[in-house]
Design a protein around this motif. Structure first.
Motif, PDB file in Angstrom:
ATOM      1  N   ILE A 109       0.835  -1.199   0.000  1.00  0.00           N
ATOM      2  CA  ILE A 109       0.000   0.000   0.000  1.00  0.00           C
ATOM      3  C   ILE A 109       0.873   1.254   0.000  1.00  0.00           C
ATOM      4  N   ARG A 110       1.968   1.208   0.748  1.00  0.00           N
ATOM      5  CA  ARG A 110       2.856   2.370   0.838  1.00  0.00           C
ATOM      6  C   ARG A 110       3.420   2.739  -0.523  1.00  0.00           C
ATOM      7  N   ARG A 111       3.704   1.755  -1.364  1.00  0.00           N
ATOM      8  CA  ARG A 111       4.336   2.032  -2.667  1.00  0.00           C
ATOM      9  C   ARG A 111       3.415   2.771  -3.623  1.00  0.00           C
ATOM     10  N   VAL A 112       2.111   2.594  -3.472  1.00  0.00           N
ATOM     11  CA  VAL A 112       1.189   3.208  -4.436  1.00  0.00           C
ATOM     12  C   VAL A 112       0.561   4.497  -3.907  1.00  0.00           C
ATOM     13  N   LEU A 113       0.966   4.927  -2.723  1.00  0.00           N
ATOM     14  CA  LEU A 113       0.437   6.184  -2.210  1.00  0.00           C
ATOM     15  C   LEU A 113       0.987   7.365  -3.004  1.00  0.00           C
ATOM     16  N   PRO A 114       0.178   8.386  -3.193  1.00  0.00           N
ATOM     17  CA  PRO A 114       0.712   9.610  -3.801  1.00  0.00           C
ATOM     18  C   PRO A 114       1.865  10.162  -2.968  1.00  0.00           C
ATOM     19  N   ARG A 115       2.799  10.828  -3.637  1.00  0.00           N
ATOM     20  CA  ARG A 115       4.018  11.280  -2.959  1.00  0.00           C
ATOM     21  C   ARG A 115       3.712  12.183  -1.773  1.00  0.00           C
ATOM     22  N   HIS A 116       2.752  13.092  -1.939  1.00  0.00           N
ATOM     23  CA  HIS A 116       2.454  14.023  -0.833  1.00  0.00           C
ATOM     24  C   HIS A 116       1.868  13.285   0.368  1.00  0.00           C
ATOM     25  N   LEU A 117       1.025  12.275   0.108  1.00  0.00           N
ATOM     26  CA  LEU A 117       0.428  11.540   1.205  1.00  0.00           C
ATOM     27  C   LEU A 117       1.454  10.627   1.871  1.00  0.00           C
ATOM     28  N   ALA A 118       2.341  10.010   1.057  1.00  0.00           N
ATOM     29  CA  ALA A 118       3.385   9.152   1.630  1.00  0.00           C
ATOM     30  C   ALA A 118       4.299   9.953   2.544  1.00  0.00           C
ATOM     31  N   GLY A 119       4.605  11.188   2.152  1.00  0.00           N
ATOM     32  CA  GLY A 119       5.441  12.022   2.997  1.00  0.00           C
ATOM     33  C   GLY A 119       4.772  12.360   4.313  1.00  0.00           C
ATOM     34  N   ARG A 120       3.483  12.647   4.267  1.00  0.00           N
ATOM     35  CA  ARG A 120       2.759  12.955   5.498  1.00  0.00           C
ATOM     36  C   ARG A 120       2.660  11.721   6.397  1.00  0.00           C
ATOM     37  N   LEU A 121       2.496  10.549   5.769  1.00  0.00           N
ATOM     38  CA  LEU A 121       2.438   9.320   6.558  1.00  0.00           C
ATOM     39  C   LEU A 121       3.781   9.064   7.243  1.00  0.00           C
ATOM     40  N   ASP A 122       4.884   9.246   6.513  1.00  0.00           N
ATOM     41  CA  ASP A 122       6.202   9.052   7.113  1.00  0.00           C
ATOM     42  C   ASP A 122       6.410   9.987   8.296  1.00  0.00           C
ATOM     43  N   ALA A 123       5.967  11.237   8.144  1.00  0.00           N
ATOM     44  CA  ALA A 123       6.099  12.191   9.249  1.00  0.00           C
ATOM     45  C   ALA A 123       5.298  11.735  10.460  1.00  0.00           C
ATOM     46  N   LEU A 124       4.104  11.189  10.205  1.00  0.00           N
ATOM     47  CA  LEU A 124       3.284  10.710  11.313  1.00  0.00           C
ATOM     48  C   LEU A 124       3.956   9.541  12.022  1.00  0.00           C
ATOM     49  N   LEU A 125       4.441   8.556  11.272  1.00  0.00           N
ATOM     50  CA  LEU A 125       5.061   7.386  11.879  1.00  0.00           C
ATOM     51  C   LEU A 125       6.332   7.746  12.640  1.00  0.00           C
ATOM     52  N   GLU A 126       7.082   8.739  12.131  1.00  0.00           N
ATOM     53  CA  GLU A 126       8.294   9.164  12.828  1.00  0.00           C
ATOM     54  C   GLU A 126       7.991   9.871  14.138  1.00  0.00           C
ATOM     55  N   SER A 127       6.861  10.560  14.201  1.00  0.00           N
ATOM     56  CA  SER A 127       6.522  11.314  15.407  1.00  0.00           C
ATOM     57  C   SER A 127       5.638  10.524  16.361  1.00  0.00           C
ATOM     58  N   LEU A 128       5.210   9.327  15.951  1.00  0.00           N
ATOM     59  CA  LEU A 128       4.275   8.544  16.752  1.00  0.00           C
ATOM     60  C   LEU A 128       5.010   7.731  17.808  1.00  0.00           C
TER      61      LEU A 128
END
Length: 323
Positions: A109-128
């Protein structure tokens, strides 16, 4: 992707969500008129997608029963919800697949996410951050889980092969009441027909489950989740603690939940508390946190530990503060 093609895929996504969709509803969701909706339906039919026309006042379109749509399409928010669910489920141990399969599904699922959404998800996981350590519990077999769930729904007995904590294997006939996820593990609670007693079994210790002929009556009394937590609170442990506390049940439960203690009114304003524990050293701080009058009926070791704890607190309080 050309917009008409995108709308056709959106139409397919709406139909695969189930039920009958009216032409007016589909037209509004797609931003087109009714004639265009019918043209998009014809395109799906040309692609061998079995779209059925439903006549009548509440008619419209629906997918033929039993049709399996090859691709699953997620919106941005849906994909984010699935990924966070995989992360949280893996942390809590509440998945029915091995860790590698969980990570593979998330990666797809991560591979097919739009770039802007994947970046926001990475930021969330890093801060979680999580308040508990990641669960490393054994996962139940998916076929066993689904078989037991079907037996629960239809009140059917099942034959299970179970391995207890001592490593002993046995074949049992179980009348399953329900499946419970608790503290990172999966459990099935029900009636052991061979032993004629209620039991709670860990699902990761069930190697095989097979539905048997017949049925059983729905049980009366507590629901499956309450049966599991009550079973933990009343299980055999090294110490059996009995207390009397002058407090409301709600106040006591804030410090001693149902998985730890059982409560019963002793006399007006007082609750009788029973706890089974392997160790006692954690109880004096809990009693102090209650900040309510209490009486220790047993065991004597707890009285000693509580006096020692109180003496240490008094020593700390009498120490002079630093300037």
């Amino acid at each position: 992707m050309p917009r008409p093609a995108a709308r056709v895929l959106t139409l397919l996504d709406l139909l695969q969500s189930g039920g009958t969709r009216t032409v007016a509803e589909l037209a509004e969701r797609l931003g087109v008129d009714g004639r265009t909706v019918r043209r998009y339906v014809d395109q799906l039919i040309d692609l061998d997608v079995p779209v059925e026309s439903v006549r009548g006042r509440y008619g419209g379109y629906r997918l033929g029963p039993g049709y399996r749509v090859p691709p699953l399409m997620f919106g941005d928010e849906e994909a984010l919800a699935v990924l966070l669910g995989l992360v949280a489920g893996r942390r809590a141990g509440l998945t029915t697949v091995q860790r590698t399969a969980n990570e593979t599904a998330a990666a797809k699922i991560r591979r097919v996410l739009p770039r802007h959404l994947a970046g926001r998800l990475d930021a969330l996981l890093e801060s979680l951050s999580f308040t508990e350590r990641a669960g490393e519990f054994a996962s139940p077999d998916a076929d066993v889980l689904l078989t037991l769930a079907d037996a629960v729904r239809h009140r059917r007995p099942v034959a299970v092969r179970y391995t207890d904590r001592e490593g002993r294997r046995s074949d049992r006939t179980l009348h399953p009441y329900g499946i419970v996820a608790h503290a990172g593990r999966w459990y099935v609670t029900g009636r052991d027909a061979d032993r004629d007693e209620d039991r709670t079994l860990r699902l990761d210790r069930v190697a095989d489950a097979r539905v048997l002929p017949g049925s059983f009556a729905a049980p009366e009394g507590p629901d499956p989740a309450e049966r599991v937590v009550t079973g933990f609170a009343t299980a055999a442990y090294r110490y059996e603690v009995t207390l009397r506390v002058r407090a409301t049940p709600e106040h006591i439960r804030a410090h001693l939940p149902t998985t730890v203690a059982t409560l019963e009114e002793h006399e007006p304003g007082w609750q009788r508390v029973e706890i089974r524990a392997e160790h006692l050293d954690w109880l004096p701080p809990v009693l102090a946190a209650l900040d309510r009058p209490f009486v220790i009926d047993g065991p004597p070791e707890l009285r000693t530990l509580t006096r020692d704890f109180a003496a240490r607190l008094a020593t700390y309080a009498d120490r002079p503060g630093r300037r």
